[in-house]
Design a protein around this motif. Structure first.
Motif, PDB file in Angstrom:
ATOM      1  N   THR A 238       2.125  12.213   4.034  1.00  0.00           N
ATOM      2  CA  THR A 238       2.490  12.657   2.688  1.00  0.00           C
ATOM      3  C   THR A 238       3.775  13.479   2.659  1.00  0.00           C
ATOM      4  O   THR A 238       4.329  13.711   1.593  1.00  0.00           O
ATOM      5  CB  THR A 238       1.358  13.493   2.061  1.00  0.00           C
ATOM      6  OG1 THR A 238       1.049  14.576   2.947  1.00  0.00           O
ATOM      7  CG2 THR A 238       0.123  12.638   1.813  1.00  0.00           C
ATOM      8  N   SER A 239       4.256  13.899   3.823  1.00  0.00           N
ATOM      9  CA  SER A 239       5.480  14.699   3.852  1.00  0.00           C
ATOM     10  C   SER A 239       6.745  13.839   3.814  1.00  0.00           C
ATOM     11  O   SER A 239       7.832  14.359   3.596  1.00  0.00           O
ATOM     12  CB  SER A 239       5.504  15.596   5.082  1.00  0.00           C
ATOM     13  OG  SER A 239       5.653  14.823   6.250  1.00  0.00           O
ATOM     14  N   TYR A 240       6.591  12.528   4.024  1.00  0.00           N
ATOM     15  CA  TYR A 240       7.747  11.636   3.964  1.00  0.00           C
ATOM     16  C   TYR A 240       8.105  11.339   2.516  1.00  0.00           C
ATOM     17  O   TYR A 240       7.228  11.239   1.651  1.00  0.00           O
ATOM     18  CB  TYR A 240       7.466  10.314   4.699  1.00  0.00           C
ATOM     19  CG  TYR A 240       7.383  10.459   6.199  1.00  0.00           C
ATOM     20  CD1 TYR A 240       8.534  10.497   6.976  1.00  0.00           C
ATOM     21  CD2 TYR A 240       6.154  10.556   6.835  1.00  0.00           C
ATOM     22  CE1 TYR A 240       8.464  10.622   8.354  1.00  0.00           C
ATOM     23  CE2 TYR A 240       6.070  10.690   8.210  1.00  0.00           C
ATOM     24  CZ  TYR A 240       7.228  10.721   8.970  1.00  0.00           C
ATOM     25  OH  TYR A 240       7.160  10.853  10.331  1.00  0.00           O
ATOM     26  N   SER A 241       9.382  11.161   2.274  1.00  0.00           N
ATOM     27  CA  SER A 241       9.827  10.815   0.922  1.00  0.00           C
ATOM     28  C   SER A 241       9.516   9.342   0.639  1.00  0.00           C
ATOM     29  O   SER A 241       9.275   8.552   1.561  1.00  0.00           O
ATOM     30  CB  SER A 241      11.334  11.047   0.787  1.00  0.00           C
ATOM     31  OG  SER A 241      12.047  10.080   1.553  1.00  0.00           O
ATOM     32  N   THR A 242       9.544   8.983  -0.621  1.00  0.00           N
ATOM     33  CA  THR A 242       9.323   7.587  -1.020  1.00  0.00           C
ATOM     34  C   THR A 242      10.358   6.689  -0.352  1.00  0.00           C
ATOM     35  O   THR A 242      10.032   5.602   0.124  1.00  0.00           O
ATOM     36  CB  THR A 242       9.406   7.449  -2.554  1.00  0.00           C
ATOM     37  OG1 THR A 242       8.442   8.337  -3.126  1.00  0.00           O
ATOM     38  CG2 THR A 242       9.130   6.030  -2.997  1.00  0.00           C
ATOM     39  N   GLU A 243      11.565   7.168  -0.292  1.00  0.00           N
ATOM     40  CA  GLU A 243      12.655   6.390   0.329  1.00  0.00           C
ATOM     41  C   GLU A 243      12.365   6.151   1.812  1.00  0.00           C
ATOM     42  O   GLU A 243      12.541   5.034   2.312  1.00  0.00           O
ATOM     43  CB  GLU A 243      13.988   7.123   0.142  1.00  0.00           C
ATOM     44  CG  GLU A 243      15.195   6.250   0.318  1.00  0.00           C
ATOM     45  CD  GLU A 243      15.241   5.048  -0.628  1.00  0.00           C
ATOM     46  OE1 GLU A 243      15.659   3.972  -0.153  1.00  0.00           O
ATOM     47  OE2 GLU A 243      14.838   5.158  -1.804  1.00  0.00           O
ATOM     48  N   GLU A 244      11.919   7.169   2.505  1.00  0.00           N
ATOM     49  CA  GLU A 244      11.596   7.025   3.930  1.00  0.00           C
ATOM     50  C   GLU A 244      10.430   6.064   4.133  1.00  0.00           C
ATOM     51  O   GLU A 244      10.432   5.266   5.079  1.00  0.00           O
ATOM     52  CB  GLU A 244      11.247   8.383   4.534  1.00  0.00           C
ATOM     53  CG  GLU A 244      12.423   9.330   4.663  1.00  0.00           C
ATOM     54  CD  GLU A 244      12.005  10.731   5.057  1.00  0.00           C
ATOM     55  OE1 GLU A 244      12.601  11.264   6.012  1.00  0.00           O
ATOM     56  OE2 GLU A 244      11.087  11.288   4.417  1.00  0.00           O
ATOM     57  N   MET A 245       9.436   6.119   3.268  1.00  0.00           N
ATOM     58  CA  MET A 245       8.253   5.271   3.403  1.00  0.00           C
ATOM     59  C   MET A 245       8.572   3.792   3.172  1.00  0.00           C
ATOM     60  O   MET A 245       7.814   2.929   3.597  1.00  0.00           O
ATOM     61  CB  MET A 245       7.143   5.724   2.459  1.00  0.00           C
ATOM     62  CG  MET A 245       6.541   7.073   2.845  1.00  0.00           C
ATOM     63  SD  MET A 245       5.959   7.173   4.551  1.00  0.00           S
ATOM     64  CE  MET A 245       4.499   6.176   4.459  1.00  0.00           C
ATOM     65  N   LYS A 246       9.686   3.513   2.552  1.00  0.00           N
ATOM     66  CA  LYS A 246      10.092   2.117   2.354  1.00  0.00           C
ATOM     67  C   LYS A 246      10.378   1.417   3.674  1.00  0.00           C
ATOM     68  O   LYS A 246      10.460   0.189   3.716  1.00  0.00           O
ATOM     69  CB  LYS A 246      11.303   2.035   1.429  1.00  0.00           C
ATOM     70  CG  LYS A 246      10.963   2.349  -0.013  1.00  0.00           C
ATOM     71  CD  LYS A 246      12.191   2.254  -0.909  1.00  0.00           C
ATOM     72  CE  LYS A 246      11.824   2.596  -2.346  1.00  0.00           C
ATOM     73  NZ  LYS A 246      12.999   2.551  -3.229  1.00  0.00           N
ATOM     74  N   ALA A 247      10.491   2.175   4.760  1.00  0.00           N
ATOM     75  CA  ALA A 247      10.687   1.586   6.089  1.00  0.00           C
ATOM     76  C   ALA A 247       9.452   0.817   6.540  1.00  0.00           C
ATOM     77  O   ALA A 247       9.535  -0.052   7.403  1.00  0.00           O
ATOM     78  CB  ALA A 247      11.025   2.673   7.110  1.00  0.00           C
ATOM     79  N   ILE A 248       8.300   1.140   5.959  1.00  0.00           N
ATOM     80  CA  ILE A 248       7.067   0.431   6.301  1.00  0.00           C
ATOM     81  C   ILE A 248       7.017  -0.810   5.423  1.00  0.00           C
ATOM     82  O   ILE A 248       6.971  -0.719   4.202  1.00  0.00           O
ATOM     83  CB  ILE A 248       5.832   1.323   6.088  1.00  0.00           C
ATOM     84  CG1 ILE A 248       5.937   2.553   7.001  1.00  0.00           C
ATOM     85  CG2 ILE A 248       4.557   0.546   6.399  1.00  0.00           C
ATOM     86  CD1 ILE A 248       4.807   3.540   6.850  1.00  0.00           C
ATOM     87  N   PRO A 249       7.013  -2.001   6.044  1.00  0.00           N
ATOM     88  CA  PRO A 249       7.217  -3.243   5.300  1.00  0.00           C
ATOM     89  C   PRO A 249       6.025  -3.751   4.481  1.00  0.00           C
ATOM     90  O   PRO A 249       6.221  -4.468   3.507  1.00  0.00           O
ATOM     91  CB  PRO A 249       7.568  -4.252   6.393  1.00  0.00           C
ATOM     92  CG  PRO A 249       6.850  -3.740   7.603  1.00  0.00           C
ATOM     93  CD  PRO A 249       6.906  -2.241   7.480  1.00  0.00           C
ATOM     94  N   THR A 250       4.810  -3.386   4.888  1.00  0.00           N
ATOM     95  CA  THR A 250       3.644  -3.951   4.190  1.00  0.00           C
ATOM     96  C   THR A 250       2.592  -2.876   3.943  1.00  0.00           C
ATOM     97  O   THR A 250       2.551  -1.847   4.619  1.00  0.00           O
ATOM     98  CB  THR A 250       2.975  -5.074   5.023  1.00  0.00           C
ATOM     99  OG1 THR A 250       2.448  -4.500   6.227  1.00  0.00           O
ATOM    100  CG2 THR A 250       3.940  -6.199   5.351  1.00  0.00           C
ATOM    101  N   ALA A 251       1.729  -3.177   3.001  1.00  0.00           N
ATOM    102  CA  ALA A 251       0.609  -2.281   2.726  1.00  0.00           C
ATOM    103  C   ALA A 251      -0.309  -2.199   3.945  1.00  0.00           C
ATOM    104  O   ALA A 251      -0.848  -1.138   4.259  1.00  0.00           O
ATOM    105  CB  ALA A 251      -0.166  -2.759   1.501  1.00  0.00           C
ATOM    106  N   GLU A 252      -0.467  -3.313   4.648  1.00  0.00           N
ATOM    107  CA  GLU A 252      -1.316  -3.325   5.844  1.00  0.00           C
ATOM    108  C   GLU A 252      -0.781  -2.381   6.915  1.00  0.00           C
ATOM    109  O   GLU A 252      -1.544  -1.623   7.529  1.00  0.00           O
ATOM    110  CB  GLU A 252      -1.424  -4.741   6.416  1.00  0.00           C
ATOM    111  CG  GLU A 252      -2.292  -4.824   7.644  1.00  0.00           C
ATOM    112  CD  GLU A 252      -2.336  -6.215   8.275  1.00  0.00           C
ATOM    113  OE1 GLU A 252      -3.056  -6.356   9.274  1.00  0.00           O
ATOM    114  OE2 GLU A 252      -1.661  -7.134   7.782  1.00  0.00           O
ATOM    115  N   ALA A 253       0.536  -2.396   7.126  1.00  0.00           N
ATOM    116  CA  ALA A 253       1.146  -1.514   8.130  1.00  0.00           C
ATOM    117  C   ALA A 253       0.962  -0.050   7.734  1.00  0.00           C
ATOM    118  O   ALA A 253       0.651   0.802   8.579  1.00  0.00           O
ATOM    119  CB  ALA A 253       2.620  -1.845   8.304  1.00  0.00           C
TER     120      ALA A 253
END
Length: 157
Positions: A32-47
């Motif tokens: 939860t400490s990562y920004s939305t922009e940083e979390m975009k690095a995760i490609p899928t909901a499964e990951a």
């Protein structure tokens, strides 16, 4: 240096072993400490879900392990003069640490940092405290730190 990006790229490319290794480095800070922009690095909901399960599983298991650990298991090493005081202190400290636990928390280190001084005046209690902390450390070290080491069916908390 950038485990979230490594995890994301590895997940996207199907490099499961690399993603699993990177997941070890994503226990701290909390997701939860990562920004939305940083979390975009995760490609899928499964990951993302695998990481979330790892964090939740570790947090729950560390808490369980902590709460089940006793300072005088089965009365072993119990001091006749200070046992109740030491038990009460252990219980109080466990509750303080319990409320601070996250996926990367070293519960044993937290118990040491909170508890060394109060039992130092009694050799038996100090020995029991240190033994309980060592056992807690051992048990927590066995809790999976990677997504590929999670049980196949992770029960909901």
């Amino acid at each position: 240096m950038y485990p979230l990006r490594v995890y994301g790229y590895a997940s996207e490319l199907g490099l499961d072993k690399v993603a699993a290794k990177a997941s070890t480095h994503l226990l701290h800070p909390p997701l939860t400490s990562y920004s939305t922009e940083e979390m975009k690095a995760i490609p899928t909901a499964e990951a993302y879900h695998k990481l979330a399960l790892l964090h939740e599983f570790r947090t729950r298991k560390i808490r369980e392990t902590l709460m089940n650990e006793e300072v005088f298991p089965h009365g072993y090493g119990e001091c006749s003069r200070h046992a109740q005081r030491t038990k009460d202190l252990w219980k109080t400290r466990k509750h303080v640490v319990y409320n601070q636990i996250q996926a990367a928390t070293d519960a044993a280190a937290e118990m040491v940092s909170l508890g060394e001084q109060p039992v130092a005046d009694c050799q038996s209690c100090s020995k029991a405290w240190n033994a309980a902390v060592a056992m807690l450390s051992y048990k927590c070290a066995r809790i999976p730190r990677r997504i590929d080491k999670l049980p196949t069916e992770v029960p909901a908390g």
